[in-house]
Motif scaffolding. Structure first.
Motif, PDB file in Angstrom:
ATOM      1  N   ILE A  91     152.457 -85.552 -16.299  1.00 21.90           N
ATOM      2  CA  ILE A  91     152.613 -86.790 -17.078  1.00 21.90           C
ATOM      3  C   ILE A  91     153.315 -86.485 -18.394  1.00 21.90           C
ATOM      4  O   ILE A  91     153.150 -87.203 -19.379  1.00 21.90           O
ATOM      5  CB  ILE A  91     151.267 -87.485 -17.319  1.00 21.90           C
ATOM      6  N   TYR A  92     154.079 -85.411 -18.434  1.00 19.89           N
ATOM      7  CA  TYR A  92     154.905 -85.084 -19.594  1.00 19.89           C
ATOM      8  C   TYR A  92     156.242 -84.566 -19.078  1.00 19.89           C
ATOM      9  O   TYR A  92     156.354 -84.174 -17.900  1.00 19.89           O
ATOM     10  CB  TYR A  92     154.209 -84.035 -20.476  1.00 19.89           C
ATOM     11  N   PRO A  93     157.279 -84.543 -19.904  1.00 16.34           N
ATOM     12  CA  PRO A  93     158.591 -84.080 -19.431  1.00 16.34           C
ATOM     13  C   PRO A  93     158.612 -82.556 -19.277  1.00 16.34           C
ATOM     14  O   PRO A  93     158.936 -81.827 -20.212  1.00 16.34           O
ATOM     15  CB  PRO A  93     159.545 -84.562 -20.539  1.00 16.34           C
ATOM     16  N   SER A  94     158.299 -82.095 -18.086  1.00 15.91           N
ATOM     17  CA  SER A  94     158.217 -80.660 -17.811  1.00 15.91           C
ATOM     18  C   SER A  94     159.556 -80.129 -17.325  1.00 15.91           C
ATOM     19  O   SER A  94     160.312 -80.824 -16.631  1.00 15.91           O
ATOM     20  CB  SER A  94     157.142 -80.405 -16.742  1.00 15.91           C
ATOM     21  N   ASP A  95     159.834 -78.866 -17.656  1.00 18.72           N
ATOM     22  CA  ASP A  95     161.012 -78.194 -17.113  1.00 18.72           C
ATOM     23  C   ASP A  95     160.700 -77.544 -15.769  1.00 18.72           C
ATOM     24  O   ASP A  95     161.604 -76.994 -15.129  1.00 18.72           O
ATOM     25  CB  ASP A  95     161.492 -77.105 -18.079  1.00 18.72           C
ATOM     26  N   ILE A  96     159.435 -77.610 -15.346  1.00 18.37           N
ATOM     27  CA  ILE A  96     159.002 -76.875 -14.159  1.00 18.37           C
ATOM     28  C   ILE A  96     158.692 -77.802 -13.000  1.00 18.37           C
ATOM     29  O   ILE A  96     159.051 -77.525 -11.852  1.00 18.37           O
ATOM     30  CB  ILE A  96     157.762 -76.015 -14.501  1.00 18.37           C
ATOM     31  N   GLU A  97     158.036 -78.931 -13.265  1.00 19.67           N
ATOM     32  CA  GLU A  97     157.608 -79.837 -12.199  1.00 19.67           C
ATOM     33  C   GLU A  97     158.004 -81.273 -12.520  1.00 19.67           C
ATOM     34  O   GLU A  97     158.219 -81.626 -13.693  1.00 19.67           O
ATOM     35  CB  GLU A  97     156.087 -79.727 -11.993  1.00 19.67           C
ATOM     36  N   PRO A  98     158.090 -82.144 -11.479  1.00 15.60           N
ATOM     37  CA  PRO A  98     158.560 -83.520 -11.687  1.00 15.60           C
ATOM     38  C   PRO A  98     157.473 -84.426 -12.249  1.00 15.60           C
ATOM     39  O   PRO A  98     156.284 -84.099 -12.242  1.00 15.60           O
ATOM     40  CB  PRO A  98     158.957 -83.954 -10.277  1.00 15.60           C
ATOM     41  N   TRP A  99     157.904 -85.594 -12.715  1.00 17.77           N
ATOM     42  CA  TRP A  99     156.974 -86.622 -13.168  1.00 17.77           C
ATOM     43  C   TRP A  99     156.098 -87.097 -12.016  1.00 17.77           C
ATOM     44  O   TRP A  99     156.556 -87.259 -10.888  1.00 17.77           O
ATOM     45  CB  TRP A  99     157.736 -87.828 -13.715  1.00 17.77           C
ATOM     46  N   ASP A 100     154.841 -87.360 -12.329  1.00 17.88           N
ATOM     47  CA  ASP A 100     153.962 -87.978 -11.335  1.00 17.88           C
ATOM     48  C   ASP A 100     154.248 -89.471 -11.249  1.00 17.88           C
ATOM     49  O   ASP A 100     154.653 -90.101 -12.234  1.00 17.88           O
ATOM     50  CB  ASP A 100     152.496 -87.758 -11.719  1.00 17.88           C
ATOM     51  N   GLY A 101     153.983 -90.041 -10.095  1.00 20.66           N
ATOM     52  CA  GLY A 101     154.265 -91.464  -9.891  1.00 20.66           C
ATOM     53  C   GLY A 101     153.307 -92.396 -10.586  1.00 20.66           C
ATOM     54  O   GLY A 101     153.551 -93.611 -10.628  1.00 20.66           O
ATOM     55  N   CYS A 102     152.205 -91.880 -11.148  1.00 17.38           N
ATOM     56  CA  CYS A 102     151.238 -92.778 -11.779  1.00 17.38           C
ATOM     57  C   CYS A 102     151.809 -93.454 -13.025  1.00 17.38           C
ATOM     58  O   CYS A 102     151.306 -94.500 -13.456  1.00 17.38           O
ATOM     59  CB  CYS A 102     149.970 -92.014 -12.139  1.00 17.38           C
ATOM     60  N   ILE A 103     152.846 -92.880 -13.623  1.00 16.92           N
ATOM     61  CA  ILE A 103     153.370 -93.417 -14.874  1.00 16.92           C
ATOM     62  C   ILE A 103     154.395 -94.526 -14.644  1.00 16.92           C
ATOM     63  O   ILE A 103     154.374 -95.565 -15.310  1.00 16.92           O
ATOM     64  CB  ILE A 103     153.998 -92.292 -15.720  1.00 16.92           C
ATOM     65  N   THR A 104     155.309 -94.343 -13.684  1.00 17.98           N
ATOM     66  CA  THR A 104     156.365 -95.339 -13.455  1.00 17.98           C
ATOM     67  C   THR A 104     156.287 -96.006 -12.092  1.00 17.98           C
ATOM     68  O   THR A 104     157.016 -96.967 -11.835  1.00 17.98           O
ATOM     69  CB  THR A 104     157.752 -94.672 -13.563  1.00 17.98           C
ATOM     70  N   GLY A 105     155.428 -95.490 -11.227  1.00 17.53           N
ATOM     71  CA  GLY A 105     155.396 -95.980  -9.848  1.00 17.53           C
ATOM     72  C   GLY A 105     156.425 -95.312  -8.967  1.00 17.53           C
ATOM     73  O   GLY A 105     156.443 -95.529  -7.756  1.00 17.53           O
ATOM     74  N   LYS A 106     157.269 -94.470  -9.575  1.00 17.23           N
ATOM     75  CA  LYS A 106     158.319 -93.769  -8.836  1.00 17.23           C
ATOM     76  C   LYS A 106     158.251 -92.283  -9.176  1.00 17.23           C
ATOM     77  O   LYS A 106     158.668 -91.865 -10.261  1.00 17.23           O
ATOM     78  CB  LYS A 106     159.705 -94.332  -9.204  1.00 17.23           C
ATOM     79  N   PRO A 107     157.689 -91.465  -8.272  1.00 21.96           N
ATOM     80  CA  PRO A 107     157.587 -90.030  -8.551  1.00 21.96           C
ATOM     81  C   PRO A 107     158.940 -89.443  -8.945  1.00 21.96           C
ATOM     82  O   PRO A 107     159.968 -89.732  -8.347  1.00 21.96           O
ATOM     83  CB  PRO A 107     157.092 -89.447  -7.229  1.00 21.96           C
TER      84      PRO A 107
END
Length: 557
Positions: A91-107
């Motif tokens: 749930i933060y802008p990581s350089d390692i892993e993608p955004w989770d879908g819980c924040i925008t509805g779109k992983p």
């Protein structure tokens, strides 16, 4: 220590029986004195937005989070465990892993702001710690974005069990990878802790193979913990490292764990991690009742090695859709944990703030007095030097001059207030504001209120207090310093000279009560030891006024 367990269990049994006879929750309220140091935490879950967020609109997410944190603060919560790495997603802008879908509805899609930074900032504004909750071994459905990208980059680290993907704890690179994730969070954010979840073998993992020892599996998990600790502490040694082990560490001599425990079942040697300086705190998931709770809570206390333990309470069972728990069941657990010196953690946030079966209302009273997080005394750091100036102009209390040598970037401040002088900073009832990051605060301008301020470093170690200037003694018959010797009672002013005086109270100069007596013309204090004391009247509705000071001094032959 085992004898202590037996005695505590006996005492708790009697207390619970008394509470059941005398009005359940009210009896427990009355028997739960405030404490100055205590973790009062909550797990704030983001997976699927089940606690937060409940909207994909950034501004509504901000409003909801702020409202939730306000509610938590009002109920005495001093630590938020925010789910930050969800399932190989963040749930933060990581350089390692993608955004989770819980924040925008779109992983994989950014919301245009940083939810972790928002939570840290808002927690710190409210004097609460914010810990990044990192789910470690599980990485979600095999074909979901996070798991899919991770196995593309590191196929040897992944193991599929049914439809779920897991990081393989038996691969040394798993610890390296998770340590890198935690280092990224600690280096970028002013978090107060890294909280590891599911740092254990999955329940579905194959049974021990022929020739494989349980100690070897324990060693794999411990190696991961060791690597994460090195990554965290090398960046910021004041950041707490914690985890949420299974609620029962292992079988006890007199109580069995029912085949489900941390060490033997899932190779999670959490008590050894405390002993060996690998963990600063534990939040055992103690979602049980009766003999599945009390003996095991005492075991965590006995094996805490002086570190923080704040058992997780399964308040979700208060929801009729989840279980059949009642409020008195949780109240008894809270009372017992306070009695043995452990904190408490609620799972989950929404059940708490929704006031399920009155849990929020109860805890607002149970935790009505603020509490500080226990200090990391094992870190070997010294407390800061106290502020050197303290002024009250109007209703603005200001201070300056504190000095810290811990190496952390800034100090925090705690305010104490009392109607007696000097302010007793060991009395939890006098603690009114915690973990302030500024050097001033708006306070009551009541001339009968006195203030004291302490500085606190990021390890939680507190300076001596600086006290507000005290009152000037008045040359009045009813407020004169009286020198006495043994055998001579104090002559009190007439009741007409003292407003609302039904009783007279003797206190030490630090404000600690010594005794309360009916108001009379003379007060016999011959039994008191030598020393300085103050007298206060005590009337209806708790009104109190200082009458004067006296000393007890025995004649020497």
């Amino acid at each position: 220590m085992k004898y202590l367990s037996v005695l505590l269990l006996l005492c708790l049994t009697l207390c619970v029986a008394h509470a059941q006879q005398a009005g359940e929750t009210q009896a427990l309220w009355d028997a739960a004195p405030a404490t100055k140091y205590e973790v009062r935490a909550v797990w704030l879950t983001t997976i699927g937005g089940i606690d937060w967020p409940h909207s994909y609109h950034p501004e509504k997410q901000r409003e909801e989070l702020i409202s939730t944190l306000d509610r938590l603060k009002e109920a005495g919560i001093n630590m938020v465990l925010l789910q930050t790495r969800v399932r190989a997603t963040t749930i933060y802008p990581s350089d390692i892993e993608p955004w989770d879908g819980c924040i925008t509805g779109k992983p994989g899609h950014s919301p245009g702001y940083d939810p972790l930074q928002l939570c840290i900032d808002e927690c710190h504004k409210r004097g609460m710690e914010c810990h990044a909750w990192v789910v470690t071994i599980p990485v979600g459905k095999w074909n979901n974005l996070g798991c899919r990208l991770l196995r593309q980059k590191h196929p040897r680290l992944m193991k599929r069990i049914g439809d779920e993907g897991y990081m393989n704890p038996e691969q040394s690179q798993t610890g390296d990878y998770l340590a890198t994730m935690c280092r990224e969070i600690v280096s970028r954010y002013d978090v107060d802790g890294i909280h590891l979840d599911y740092i254990r073998y999955p329940e579905t993992w194959p049974q021990l193979r022929k020739g494989e020892s349980r100690a070897k599996r324990i060693g794999y998990i411990t190696d991961i913990v060791r690597k994460i600790r090195m990554a965290v502490k090398s960046e910021k040694p004041w950041v707490k490292l914690s985890c949420s082990p299974i609620g029962k560490y292992d079988d006890l001599r007199r109580y069995r764990s029912g085949g489900w425990n941390a060490r033997t079942t899932v190779s999670q040697d959490a008590q050894a991690w405390m002993r060996d300086d690998l963990m600063d705190a534990l939040f055992p998931m103690m979602y049980f009742q009766g003999n599945n709770f009390y003996p095991f809570a005492i075991d965590w206390k006995e094996q805490s090695h002086g570190r923080i333990v704040a058992p997780g309470l399964g308040i979700y069972f208060l929801d009729p859709r989840e279980g059949k728990w009642t409020l008195p069941m949780v109240a008894r657990q809270l009372y017992m944990l306070r009695q043995i010196g452990l904190g408490h953690t609620y799972f989950r946030s929404k059940f708490f703030t929704d006031n399920t079966k009155g849990i929020y209302d109860f805890c607002r009273r149970f935790d009505a007095t603020p509490a500080l997080i226990p200090p990391m005394t094992w870190a070997g750091k010294t407390a800061p030097l106290a502020p050197t100036t303290l002024t009250l102009e109007g209703n603005l209390l200001s201070w300056s001059g504190a000095v810290d040598h811990s190496g952390a970037p800034y100090l925090l401040y705690n305010i104490y207030a009392s109607r007696t002088y000097p302010v007793d900073t060991e009395n939890p009832a006098n603690l009114v504001a915690t973990r302030l990051t500024t050097n001033n605060r708006q306070v009551s301008a009541d001339r009968h209120q006195y203030y004291a301020v302490t500085a606190m470093n990021r390890y939680g170690q507190e300076s001596r207090p600086i006290q507000q200037d005290g009152p000037e003694p008045k040359a009045h018959a009813s407020k004169m310093m009286i020198q006495i010797t043994t055998g001579k009672p104090i002559v009190l002013p007439s009741k007409g000279q003292v407003l609302d005086a039904d009783f007279v109270m003797v206190e030490t100069m630090a404000g600690q009560p010594v005794g309360v007596y009916p108001y009379a013309a003379r007060l016999d204090v011959t039994a008191l030891p030598d020393g300085m004391y103050q007298l206060r009247s005590l009337g209806k509705k708790g009104r109190t006024h200082r009458i004067g000071y006296f000393s007890v001094k025995r004649l020497r032959r």
